[in-house]
Design a protein around this motif. Structure first.
Motif, short mmCIF file in Angstrom:
data_model
loop_
_atom_site.label_atom_id
_atom_site.label_comp_id
_atom_site.label_asym_id
_atom_site.label_seq_id
_atom_site.Cartn_x
_atom_site.Cartn_y
_atom_site.Cartn_z
N PHE A 63 0.64 -1.38 -0.26
CA PHE A 63 0.02 -0.02 0.18
C PHE A 63 0.87 0.93 0.01
O PHE A 63 0.50 1.83 -0.38
N LEU A 64 2.22 1.11 0.53
CA LEU A 64 2.87 2.46 0.79
C LEU A 64 3.44 2.71 -1.19
O LEU A 64 3.20 3.46 -1.48
N PHE A 65 4.24 1.23 -1.26
CA PHE A 65 4.47 1.85 -2.85
C PHE A 65 3.20 2.22 -3.72
O PHE A 65 3.28 2.86 -4.59
N MET A 66 1.89 1.50 -3.22
CA MET A 66 0.58 2.32 -4.24
C MET A 66 0.86 3.58 -4.48
O MET A 66 0.02 4.25 -5.11
N ALA A 67 0.79 3.77 -3.73
CA ALA A 67 0.44 5.36 -2.57
C ALA A 67 1.69 6.17 -3.14
O ALA A 67 1.46 7.25 -3.83
N VAL A 68 2.52 5.85 -3.38
CA VAL A 68 3.94 6.33 -3.58
C VAL A 68 3.74 6.95 -4.68
O VAL A 68 4.06 7.80 -6.01
N ARG A 69 3.37 6.10 -6.39
CA ARG A 69 3.87 5.43 -7.14
C ARG A 69 2.16 6.41 -7.90
O ARG A 69 2.33 7.36 -8.59
N SER A 70 0.80 6.41 -7.01
CA SER A 70 -0.63 7.29 -7.32
C SER A 70 0.43 8.80 -7.08
O SER A 70 -0.30 9.53 -8.96
N LEU A 71 0.76 9.23 -6.19
CA LEU A 71 1.54 10.61 -6.23
C LEU A 71 2.26 11.20 -7.09
O LEU A 71 2.35 11.82 -7.92
N GLN A 72 3.57 10.23 -7.60
CA GLN A 72 4.34 10.35 -8.84
C GLN A 72 3.36 10.45 -9.85
O GLN A 72 3.62 11.36 -10.76
N GLN A 73 2.42 9.35 -10.23
CA GLN A 73 1.42 9.77 -11.48
C GLN A 73 1.28 10.96 -11.09
O GLN A 73 0.89 11.88 -12.66
N ILE A 74 0.04 11.69 -10.55
CA ILE A 74 -0.42 12.92 -10.21
C ILE A 74 0.68 13.92 -11.02
O ILE A 74 0.67 14.62 -11.23
N LEU A 75 2.12 14.11 -9.87
CA LEU A 75 3.04 14.77 -10.59
C LEU A 75 3.83 15.07 -11.84
O LEU A 75 3.88 15.60 -12.17
N ARG A 76 3.51 13.65 -12.32
CA ARG A 76 4.34 13.57 -13.65
C ARG A 76 3.10 13.87 -15.67
O ARG A 76 3.81 13.95 -15.93
N ARG A 77 1.74 14.38 -14.41
CA ARG A 77 0.70 14.12 -15.70
C ARG A 77 0.87 15.98 -16.01
O ARG A 77 1.49 16.74 -15.62
N PRO A 78 0.69 15.32 -17.47
CA PRO A 78 0.64 17.12 -18.16
C PRO A 78 0.11 18.10 -17.87
O PRO A 78 -1.40 17.56 -17.81
N ARG A 79 0.16 18.96 -17.95
CA ARG A 79 -0.41 19.73 -17.66
C ARG A 79 -0.96 20.67 -18.75
O ARG A 79 0.44 21.01 -20.08
N LEU A 80 -2.22 21.20 -18.55
CA LEU A 80 -2.74 22.60 -20.09
C LEU A 80 -2.89 23.38 -19.30
O LEU A 80 -3.05 23.34 -18.31
#
Length: 161
Positions: free
Chosen positions: A143-160
């Motif tokens: 669950f720790l890894f999943m939370a970190v990876r989800s946060l990374q996906q948010i931060l790496r998401r392209p900005r409009l």
């Protein structure tokens, strides 16, 4: 090479992540324990009684840390029937909202499973005397890894703009 939070290009090139390494190691332990249990039951006169304890702990580690690897690769099942019809800006906003929920939820489950691991540390398995917290550490880490990876996906998401 940093595996967790490291260079995403390096992870893609080598295909390695800390989640993948841990999940595969626990899977090897799981398979080895089951094979040894079958062999000891049908080939020798003395069946291995510890197999159930080791295999159940290895199974928990394999499932939860493996789920984190699936999260890292963004391969969890999703249905985009409705969201694919939405405008790009709204769709990306919903993706950020969903990923934020996943991050918070996995963080909460990590905290709960950590509490369970701490509580169960004083109890031990009957055959090998392994603390039960070893088995509960797998879901905590997953669950720790999943939370970190989800946060990374948010931060790496392209900005409009």
């Amino acid at each position: 090479m940093k595996l967790l939070g490291g260079d995403p290009k390096a992870e893609e090139r080598f295909g390695l992540s800390i989640e993948l390494v841990i999940a595969n190691m626990s899977f090897v332990v799981l398979i080895a324990a089951i094979v040894w249990g079958v062999l000891s039951r049908y080939v020798t006169k003395q069946p291995a009684t510890w197999v159930e304890e080791v295999s159940s702990m290895a199974f928990a580690w394999t499932v939860f840390v493996g789920a984190a690897e699936v999260q890292r690769r963004r391969k969890h099942v999703s249905v985009d029937l409705v969201t694919s019809l939405l405008p790009t800006r709204l769709r990306l906003g919903l993706e950020v909202l969903a990923a934020s929920f996943v991050t918070l939820y996995c963080g909460y489950l990590c905290w709960l499973s950590l509490q369970q691991a701490i509580i169960s540390n004083s109890a031990h398995t009957s055959m090998l005397g392994i603390p039960l917290s070893v088995g509960y550490a797998g879901p905590t880490l997953g669950f720790l890894f999943m939370a970190v990876r989800s946060l990374q996906q948010i931060l790496r998401r392209p900005r409009l703009a």
